[in-house]
Scaffold this motif. Sequence first.
Motif, mmCIF file in Angstrom:
data_model
loop_
_atom_site.group_PDB
_atom_site.id
_atom_site.type_symbol
_atom_site.label_atom_id
_atom_site.label_comp_id
_atom_site.label_asym_id
_atom_site.label_seq_id
_atom_site.Cartn_x
_atom_site.Cartn_y
_atom_site.Cartn_z
ATOM 1 N N PHE A 145 0.826 -1.209 0.000
ATOM 2 C CA PHE A 145 0.000 0.000 0.000
ATOM 3 C C PHE A 145 0.861 1.261 0.000
ATOM 4 C CE2 PHE A 145 1.062 -0.548 4.422
ATOM 5 C CZ PHE A 145 1.283 0.751 4.857
ATOM 6 N N TRP A 146 2.065 1.164 0.508
ATOM 7 C CA TRP A 146 2.956 2.306 0.697
ATOM 8 C C TRP A 146 3.689 2.699 -0.588
ATOM 9 C CZ3 TRP A 146 8.066 1.902 3.859
ATOM 10 C CH2 TRP A 146 8.504 3.156 4.260
ATOM 11 N N LYS A 204 -3.664 -2.188 10.871
ATOM 12 C CA LYS A 204 -2.528 -1.291 11.086
ATOM 13 C C LYS A 204 -1.233 -2.022 10.771
ATOM 14 C CE LYS A 204 -4.799 1.237 14.803
ATOM 15 N NZ LYS A 204 -4.774 1.522 16.248
ATOM 16 N N ARG A 205 -0.266 -1.279 10.231
ATOM 17 C CA ARG A 205 1.065 -1.811 9.961
ATOM 18 C C ARG A 205 2.045 -1.008 10.798
ATOM 19 N NH1 ARG A 205 -1.856 -5.049 8.712
ATOM 20 N NH2 ARG A 205 -2.326 -5.901 6.675
ATOM 21 N N PHE A 235 1.233 2.851 10.511
ATOM 22 C CA PHE A 235 0.476 3.190 9.307
ATOM 23 C C PHE A 235 -0.965 2.775 9.582
ATOM 24 C CE2 PHE A 235 4.771 1.974 7.990
ATOM 25 C CZ PHE A 235 5.124 2.917 7.045
ATOM 26 N N HIS A 236 -1.914 3.713 9.502
ATOM 27 C CA HIS A 236 -3.309 3.354 9.763
ATOM 28 C C HIS A 236 -4.242 4.173 8.887
ATOM 29 C CE1 HIS A 236 -4.067 6.891 12.454
ATOM 30 N NE2 HIS A 236 -2.778 6.773 12.670
ATOM 31 N N ILE A 269 -5.605 3.172 6.261
ATOM 32 C CA ILE A 269 -5.028 2.936 4.939
ATOM 33 C C ILE A 269 -6.134 2.822 3.899
ATOM 34 C CG2 ILE A 269 -3.645 1.338 3.564
ATOM 35 C CD1 ILE A 269 -2.269 0.539 6.286
ATOM 36 N N ARG A 270 -6.034 3.680 2.881
ATOM 37 C CA ARG A 270 -6.947 3.675 1.738
ATOM 38 C C ARG A 270 -6.112 3.721 0.467
ATOM 39 N NH1 ARG A 270 -7.379 7.333 5.053
ATOM 40 N NH2 ARG A 270 -6.920 9.062 3.666
ATOM 41 N N PHE A 328 -3.244 7.521 3.635
ATOM 42 C CA PHE A 328 -3.197 6.889 4.952
ATOM 43 C C PHE A 328 -2.620 7.888 5.941
ATOM 44 C CE2 PHE A 328 0.779 5.770 2.847
ATOM 45 C CZ PHE A 328 1.741 6.031 3.801
ATOM 46 N N TRP A 345 0.181 8.307 9.143
ATOM 47 C CA TRP A 345 1.409 7.727 9.679
ATOM 48 C C TRP A 345 1.712 8.421 10.994
ATOM 49 C CZ3 TRP A 345 6.146 9.803 11.001
ATOM 50 C CH2 TRP A 345 7.256 8.952 11.041
#
Length: 169
Positions: free
Chosen positions: A33-34, A116-117, A137-138, A140-141, A145, A147
């Motif tokens: 995702f990042w 969450k990552r 990281f939360h 997340i779309r 997202f 951070w």
Amino acid sequence: MRFLVLSLLLALTMQTTSAAPAPVPQAADMFDFWVGDWQVSWKNADGSVGKARNHVSRILDGHVIEEQFEQDPADLAPLLKGRSLSVRDPAGLWHQAWADNQGGFFALTASADGDKRLFSTALVPVGDQVKGQRMIFHDIRKDGFTWDWEGTTDGGRTWKLLWQLDYRR
């Protein structure tokens, strides 16, 4: 001789049964995702808005995620520039090394908590405190997202938000 062999076998058996369980492998796509080009913003202590760009890509045959963070040249000096490399080791665990132009260096290990990552440093005793830091990281779309950079002084029982960044494609 027979006693020595039996003693060695018993010792080896005890070592393998008392060893910590093997770590659970993490998904190879845990941080996909990042990957991309991001506009990043945050609120400074004085209420002004800080800005940066962050280019995140897969390199080295897709096995490593490289981050190139550069604060907007229009912001006040000193401008933060940093790089990170994130890699999934042979056991399937993610690790990150971060370095920046202000002397910062962090070695982090990944985990997941629901959607969450996280990347976290080791907890280190410093005087009567046990300090550590983590990024989360939360929210997340596909197009963004949040951070969070957090710190602890009590071994992770409580965490304090130190910096929150808003990522947008």
